[in-house]
Design a protein around this motif. Sequence first.
Motif, PDB file in Angstrom:
ATOM      1  N   PHE B  14      -9.753   5.708  -2.123  1.00  0.00           N
ATOM      2  CA  PHE B  14     -10.674   6.060  -1.029  1.00  0.00           C
ATOM      3  C   PHE B  14     -10.205   5.494   0.303  1.00  0.00           C
ATOM      4  CE2 PHE B  14     -14.223   4.486   1.558  1.00  0.00           C
ATOM      5  CZ  PHE B  14     -14.800   5.688   1.923  1.00  0.00           C
ATOM      6  N   TRP B  15      -9.759   4.234   0.319  1.00  0.00           N
ATOM      7  CA  TRP B  15      -9.423   3.603   1.606  1.00  0.00           C
ATOM      8  C   TRP B  15      -8.285   4.301   2.327  1.00  0.00           C
ATOM      9  CZ3 TRP B  15     -13.141   1.042   3.531  1.00  0.00           C
ATOM     10  CH2 TRP B  15     -14.008   0.314   2.718  1.00  0.00           C
ATOM     11  N   PRO B  16      -7.165   4.550   1.648  1.00  0.00           N
ATOM     12  CA  PRO B  16      -6.107   5.280   2.382  1.00  0.00           C
ATOM     13  C   PRO B  16      -6.545   6.676   2.811  1.00  0.00           C
ATOM     14  CG  PRO B  16      -5.246   4.329   0.366  1.00  0.00           C
ATOM     15  CD  PRO B  16      -6.723   4.163   0.316  1.00  0.00           C
ATOM     16  N   GLY B  43      -4.758  -1.651   7.548  1.00  0.00           N
ATOM     17  CA  GLY B  43      -6.038  -2.139   7.035  1.00  0.00           C
ATOM     18  C   GLY B  43      -6.469  -1.380   5.799  1.00  0.00           C
ATOM     19  N   SER B  44      -6.328  -0.051   5.837  1.00  0.00           N
ATOM     20  CA  SER B  44      -6.799   0.729   4.696  1.00  0.00           C
ATOM     21  C   SER B  44      -5.962   0.428   3.457  1.00  0.00           C
ATOM     22  CB  SER B  44      -6.756   2.224   5.020  1.00  0.00           C
ATOM     23  OG  SER B  44      -5.437   2.666   5.117  1.00  0.00           O
ATOM     24  N   VAL B  45      -4.656   0.273   3.626  1.00  0.00           N
ATOM     25  CA  VAL B  45      -3.821  -0.031   2.459  1.00  0.00           C
ATOM     26  C   VAL B  45      -4.118  -1.445   1.953  1.00  0.00           C
ATOM     27  CG1 VAL B  45      -1.467  -0.211   1.610  1.00  0.00           C
ATOM     28  CG2 VAL B  45      -2.052   1.566   3.211  1.00  0.00           C
ATOM     29  N   ALA B  46      -4.387  -2.358   2.885  1.00  0.00           N
ATOM     30  CA  ALA B  46      -4.720  -3.717   2.475  1.00  0.00           C
ATOM     31  C   ALA B  46      -6.011  -3.725   1.659  1.00  0.00           C
ATOM     32  CB  ALA B  46      -4.854  -4.621   3.697  1.00  0.00           C
ATOM     33  N   MET B  47      -7.013  -2.956   2.112  1.00  0.00           N
ATOM     34  CA  MET B  47      -8.272  -2.855   1.353  1.00  0.00           C
ATOM     35  C   MET B  47      -8.004  -2.317  -0.040  1.00  0.00           C
ATOM     36  SD  MET B  47     -10.820  -3.890   3.098  1.00  0.00           S
ATOM     37  CE  MET B  47     -12.300  -3.123   2.448  1.00  0.00           C
ATOM     38  N   SER B  48      -7.175  -1.299  -0.092  1.00  0.00           N
ATOM     39  CA  SER B  48      -6.838  -0.680  -1.369  1.00  0.00           C
ATOM     40  C   SER B  48      -6.148  -1.698  -2.277  1.00  0.00           C
ATOM     41  CB  SER B  48      -5.938   0.509  -1.084  1.00  0.00           C
ATOM     42  OG  SER B  48      -5.691   1.221  -2.217  1.00  0.00           O
ATOM     43  N   PHE B  49      -5.248  -2.498  -1.686  1.00  0.00           N
ATOM     44  CA  PHE B  49      -4.529  -3.517  -2.455  1.00  0.00           C
ATOM     45  C   PHE B  49      -5.507  -4.547  -3.008  1.00  0.00           C
ATOM     46  CE2 PHE B  49      -2.077  -7.605  -2.334  1.00  0.00           C
ATOM     47  CZ  PHE B  49      -1.296  -7.351  -3.443  1.00  0.00           C
ATOM     48  N   LEU B 130      -2.125   9.405   3.819  1.00  0.00           N
ATOM     49  CA  LEU B 130      -2.445  10.512   2.920  1.00  0.00           C
ATOM     50  C   LEU B 130      -1.575  10.416   1.670  1.00  0.00           C
ATOM     51  CD1 LEU B 130      -4.154  13.067   2.725  1.00  0.00           C
ATOM     52  CD2 LEU B 130      -2.219  14.338   3.616  1.00  0.00           C
ATOM     53  N   PHE B 131      -0.314  10.032   1.894  1.00  0.00           N
ATOM     54  CA  PHE B 131       0.567   9.864   0.744  1.00  0.00           C
ATOM     55  C   PHE B 131       0.030   8.796  -0.195  1.00  0.00           C
ATOM     56  CE2 PHE B 131       3.735   7.239  -1.265  1.00  0.00           C
ATOM     57  CZ  PHE B 131       4.276   8.157  -2.127  1.00  0.00           C
ATOM     58  N   MET B 132      -0.388   7.672   0.384  1.00  0.00           N
ATOM     59  CA  MET B 132      -0.903   6.578  -0.465  1.00  0.00           C
ATOM     60  C   MET B 132      -2.093   7.063  -1.285  1.00  0.00           C
ATOM     61  SD  MET B 132       0.930   3.894  -0.139  1.00  0.00           S
ATOM     62  CE  MET B 132      -0.041   2.532  -0.734  1.00  0.00           C
ATOM     63  N   ALA B 133      -3.011   7.782  -0.633  1.00  0.00           N
ATOM     64  CA  ALA B 133      -4.200   8.266  -1.341  1.00  0.00           C
ATOM     65  C   ALA B 133      -3.801   9.179  -2.489  1.00  0.00           C
ATOM     66  CB  ALA B 133      -5.119   9.002  -0.361  1.00  0.00           C
ATOM     67  N   MET B 134      -2.869  10.086  -2.226  1.00  0.00           N
ATOM     68  CA  MET B 134      -2.464  11.038  -3.257  1.00  0.00           C
ATOM     69  C   MET B 134      -1.733  10.350  -4.398  1.00  0.00           C
ATOM     70  SD  MET B 134      -3.512  13.929  -2.835  1.00  0.00           S
ATOM     71  CE  MET B 134      -4.406  14.850  -1.627  1.00  0.00           C
ATOM     72  N   MET B 135      -0.878   9.388  -4.039  1.00  0.00           N
ATOM     73  CA  MET B 135      -0.129   8.660  -5.072  1.00  0.00           C
ATOM     74  C   MET B 135      -1.093   7.903  -5.981  1.00  0.00           C
ATOM     75  SD  MET B 135       3.011   8.119  -5.954  1.00  0.00           S
ATOM     76  CE  MET B 135       3.377   7.341  -7.516  1.00  0.00           C
ATOM     77  N   LEU B 136      -2.100   7.267  -5.366  1.00  0.00           N
ATOM     78  CA  LEU B 136      -3.049   6.496  -6.170  1.00  0.00           C
ATOM     79  C   LEU B 136      -3.896   7.421  -7.031  1.00  0.00           C
ATOM     80  CD1 LEU B 136      -3.904   3.878  -3.456  1.00  0.00           C
ATOM     81  CD2 LEU B 136      -2.716   3.464  -5.594  1.00  0.00           C
TER      82      LEU B 136
END
Lengths: 100, 647
Positions: B14-16, B43-49, B130-136
């Motif tokens: 969700f975050w990315p 920030g969004s990737v950090a939240m996701s991490f 968007l890539f991060m969101a799709m990969m996750l």
Amino acid sequence: MVPLSWYVAVACVLFTIGVIGVLACRRTIVILMAIELMLNAGNLLLVALAREFWSAQAQAIVLFVLAVAAAEVAVGLAIIVRMFELKGTLDIDEVNLMKW
Amino acid sequence: MDFLWTKHIWLIPFWPALGALANGVLIPRARKTLDVVSTVAIGSVAMSFLCTVFLTAELASLRIGNPAPVEYFRWIDAGDLRVPFALLFDPLSATMCLMVTGVGLLIHIYSMGYMAHDPDPGRFFTYLNLFMAMMLLLLLADSFLLMFVGWEGVGLCSYLLIGFWHRKESANRAGLKAFLVNRVGDAGFLMAMMLIFVTFGSLRFDEVLSNAAIRQASPTMLFAITALLFVGATGKSAQLPLHVWLPDAMEGPTPVSALIHAATMVTAGVYVVVRCAALYSAEGAASALVAWIGVITALLASLIALAQTDIKRVLAYSTISQLGYMFLACGVGAYVAAILHVVTHAFFKACLFLGAGSAMHGTGGQTDIRKMGGLAKTMPRTTVAFWIACLSIAGIAPLAGFVSKDEILHHVFVSTYAPARTLWTLAIITAFLTAVYMFRLFALTFHGDEQAMKRGAHAHESPSVMTIPLMMLAALAIVGGLALGLPYPPGLHLLNHFMRGWLIIGRHHGAEDTGGLGLALALAAIALAVAVSGAVLAFRFFRGPYRRVELLQRRLGFAYTLLSRKLYIDELYDIVIVGPAVGLSRLAADVTDTRGIDGIVHGAAAIAYRAGEGLRRLQTSHTRVYALAMLVGAVALVLYLARGMLF
């Protein structure tokens, strides 16, 4: 009592004269008169048949035809007047702008 | 406290996704400065991490081997096909997600420095998020269909990011090539998915990948499914014969190469095979196929890497080669070793790419290693990080690359698959070549002869926003292997321990007996000796005067040309596939379309036009002709109406 066939014959003769008048004459006034002749041939036939078959409808139609013919003559004459003003002639063959 | 992170897997992608939405749409154009967009993205990737870390901690503390998927809503309900939107956070996806978000976070930070002078950082970070969101999503999906959504999503982002500098003709071509080659793999994945639905009547992992369901399926069907899934994997993970897109994908910005084309997206193929381990274990022929494709790809790619002169292309072929190792591990049933190599590879390869990016940054965009050199003096921090990563990938003990590669080699050696020794020999040759090409790259880029040293004197070290992520990745490339996969004693192998509950599957080629400590030490010694000799040989040779290198190239003659032209595979594809396809398109465009379809349309118009041309001659403007026509018409009408009376 004049038989019906005579009326039909007279009407046919009148109509034929009218047709020839429209096709053969070049003067616009004459063409208009020839059209009147054809209309009246029709009227004559209608009246004769109305008497033969006692039909009130046919007589009513005759009255309508008379009224419409009057209107048609009025419009036709107005067109002829305008045409004379524009072209200076009444020859129908001179009026040939509307072609390809 | 009944708040369970386990119920909130959705927060990870969700975050990315939110970050991409914010950077792409919500923030007004005028305010999209580098600071704003990079803060949102990082920030969004950090939240996701953080979410991933909490979820993993909870997963580890709950001690559930196979957690149930969490169903969020009904997604597709069509006849027999029922696919809910469900996410699964099991040890496998946890490991992958930690790697993706962790390495992704470091690369996002690095990008802030690398893209500082780019005119459009907003677009870059939008695509990256968007890539991060799709990969996750790909990693967390609980069904083949949802996984396919992520699978296509990362493919799209890869295309967008390869062609990020869209004013460059070559970048556009590379993006298109990556997309089209991936379509071939995607077609395989799609067909596999259809066969899975036909065979198992479901697309959900827990229903397809259960041993009971697999036992009922016919072997032919299983082979078809696994082979087609592997076709999909070869497309995404750039294995032979679909590897051609990855070297060209280096046209994209370097952080993209590091994140997508080295650390994360290209390992999606390995992830799919490992995820379907139950299917592959039940089907020996497909496993053998995976192993052979893997080892051949590893060998050929490392050979090609020897002769490349573009720093990023060497790394791209190295990535292809390392992915080959991972598939080799999958093929012999060493799934945990494959995942361990995925993770360590992400560390050292991301470090290598970011180091290469830093070197390019410092030399004004130079990518030709023959024109680089001598950066060791002017870029000390980059050099150290790159050196560590080189040691790691070359397989020098006890760095991360050594640990995971040794584990794969060990598993290959003891596997019960008949030609295991052949596979092992090819793999150890590849290990030697890996050390050679990496230290060739390192020597030419950072050292070199006097001329090269002079060239390097004009370079400058990159800002710390770039070197700090580099350092951290280098640190991970040192300790990552031992921390996750300590080979001895067996109980301390963290990844094995973490994934033990998940790994209850019948091994096909994998042997239970690993041959004891003696064999393990002997194999490790061989691998280490090979790696050290390759590294020392290459470093000493390529550090010297470049004339010697050119002399060697002339001596090798055609063999060198063959390798530097990438075995002519691109040329072969141009002739066999691209040429006919373009020809067919030309035929469709120039003949079928212009003559055929356009001919019908234009012909109809021409007929109407000609007819009008002819018929308008009737309009003579002679009133009396019209009157005559009316008369003729009237007479004809009367005759027609009176036909009964007359005849």
